[in-house]
Write a protein that holds these residues in place. Sequence first.
Motif, short mmCIF file in Angstrom:
data_model
loop_
_atom_site.label_atom_id
_atom_site.label_comp_id
_atom_site.label_asym_id
_atom_site.label_seq_id
_atom_site.Cartn_x
_atom_site.Cartn_y
_atom_site.Cartn_z
N LEU A 169 -17.30 -32.21 10.68
CA LEU A 169 -16.98 -31.25 9.62
C LEU A 169 -17.88 -31.45 8.40
O LEU A 169 -18.32 -30.48 7.78
CB LEU A 169 -15.50 -31.36 9.21
N LEU A 170 -18.17 -32.70 8.06
CA LEU A 170 -19.11 -32.95 6.96
C LEU A 170 -20.49 -32.40 7.31
O LEU A 170 -21.14 -31.77 6.48
CB LEU A 170 -19.19 -34.45 6.67
N TRP A 171 -20.93 -32.64 8.54
CA TRP A 171 -22.22 -32.13 8.99
C TRP A 171 -22.26 -30.61 8.92
O TRP A 171 -23.25 -30.02 8.53
CB TRP A 171 -22.47 -32.61 10.42
N PHE A 172 -21.15 -29.98 9.29
CA PHE A 172 -21.06 -28.52 9.29
C PHE A 172 -21.15 -27.96 7.87
O PHE A 172 -21.78 -26.92 7.64
CB PHE A 172 -19.74 -28.08 9.95
N PHE A 173 -20.55 -28.64 6.90
CA PHE A 173 -20.49 -28.13 5.53
C PHE A 173 -21.72 -28.49 4.68
O PHE A 173 -21.95 -27.87 3.66
CB PHE A 173 -19.22 -28.62 4.81
N TYR A 174 -22.45 -29.49 5.09
CA TYR A 174 -23.59 -29.92 4.26
C TYR A 174 -24.90 -29.68 4.98
O TYR A 174 -24.96 -29.55 6.20
CB TYR A 174 -23.41 -31.38 3.82
N ASN A 175 -25.97 -29.65 4.21
CA ASN A 175 -27.30 -29.30 4.66
C ASN A 175 -27.69 -30.11 5.90
O ASN A 175 -27.86 -31.32 5.84
CB ASN A 175 -28.29 -29.54 3.52
N GLN A 235 -24.43 -32.46 -5.11
CA GLN A 235 -24.32 -31.03 -5.38
C GLN A 235 -23.50 -30.83 -6.65
O GLN A 235 -22.88 -31.77 -7.16
CB GLN A 235 -23.68 -30.31 -4.21
N GLY A 236 -23.47 -29.61 -7.13
CA GLY A 236 -22.74 -29.30 -8.34
C GLY A 236 -21.24 -29.52 -8.19
O GLY A 236 -20.71 -29.56 -7.07
N LEU A 237 -20.57 -29.63 -9.31
CA LEU A 237 -19.12 -29.91 -9.31
C LEU A 237 -18.34 -28.80 -8.63
O LEU A 237 -17.43 -29.07 -7.84
CB LEU A 237 -18.63 -30.12 -10.75
N ILE A 238 -18.69 -27.55 -8.90
CA ILE A 238 -17.95 -26.42 -8.32
C ILE A 238 -18.16 -26.36 -6.80
O ILE A 238 -17.19 -26.22 -6.04
CB ILE A 238 -18.36 -25.09 -8.99
N ILE A 239 -19.41 -26.49 -6.35
CA ILE A 239 -19.70 -26.46 -4.91
C ILE A 239 -19.02 -27.63 -4.21
O ILE A 239 -18.40 -27.47 -3.15
CB ILE A 239 -21.23 -26.50 -4.65
N THR A 240 -19.10 -28.81 -4.82
CA THR A 240 -18.46 -30.00 -4.24
C THR A 240 -16.95 -29.79 -4.15
O THR A 240 -16.33 -30.14 -3.14
CB THR A 240 -18.78 -31.25 -5.07
N ILE A 272 -15.25 -26.91 -4.01
CA ILE A 272 -14.92 -25.91 -2.99
C ILE A 272 -15.06 -26.49 -1.59
O ILE A 272 -14.15 -26.36 -0.76
CB ILE A 272 -15.82 -24.65 -3.16
N LYS A 273 -16.18 -27.14 -1.33
CA LYS A 273 -16.39 -27.73 0.00
C LYS A 273 -15.36 -28.83 0.26
O LYS A 273 -14.84 -28.94 1.37
CB LYS A 273 -17.80 -28.29 0.12
N GLY A 274 -15.08 -29.64 -0.75
CA GLY A 274 -14.10 -30.71 -0.58
C GLY A 274 -12.71 -30.17 -0.26
O GLY A 274 -12.01 -30.71 0.60
#
Length: 192
Positions: A80-86, A157-162, A164-166
Motif C-alpha cells: 500500500l505504501l508502494w502504491f501511494f508513493y512515487n 512531501q507536503g503536510l496536506i499531501i502526507t 491525505i495519503k496517510g
Amino acid sequence: SEFEKNKEINSLDDLNSETISEIENGVKKEAPILHPIISKYKEIKQNKISNEELNEVITEKSLHLIPKVLFVYMPLFAFLLWFFYNKKKWWYFDHGIFTLHYFTVILLSILIIFLFNKLSNFIDSNAITAIVAFINTLIVLYLIVYFFLALKKLYNQGLIITTIKGILILGINTFIFSIIVLGIILYSFLHV
C-alpha cells in the motif's frame, strides 16, 4: 414459528439444545458456511463452558495470533505504501523497511499496553484503571501521530499531501485489519 416459541429468550445461553439442533439443521441447509459456528456453539453449550471462560480463551488465543498475523500482514502494508508513493524514486524494499520499523513500534506499544493492563489487574482501584485507560489512549494517539510524522519525514512531501495519503492508507489498513481481526476471533472461537 421459531420466533414465537423463543420470543422470551434474551440470550443465546437461554436456548435449549433442541432449539439449537433445529437451528443447526436449518443453517446446514440454508447457509452451510455458518454450520461450523453453530456446531461449535452447540459443543460449547454441551460442555457447559461459561461465557467468561469462552471469552478468556478466545482473547488469549487471539492475542497470541496477532503478532504472527502482523508479521504476515507487513508485505501488504508495504505494498500500500508502494502504491501511494512515487514508484520511480522508492523501491518496494524501501517501503518494506519503513513497514518493519513502524510495525516494531506498534508491537512495542502493544507490549507496553499489555504490561500496564497486567499491572493494573493487581491493583483493584477505579483510579488506577482510569489512569491505565488514559495511558492506553495516549499510546494509540502516539502511534497515529508517529505514523504521519514518519511518512512526512521519509517521503518528504507536503503536510496536506502526507495527511491525505496517510488518512487513506490508515483507512484502508484499518478496514483490512478489522476483517483480519474478525477472522482471528472466529478462528479462535472454532478452535476452543
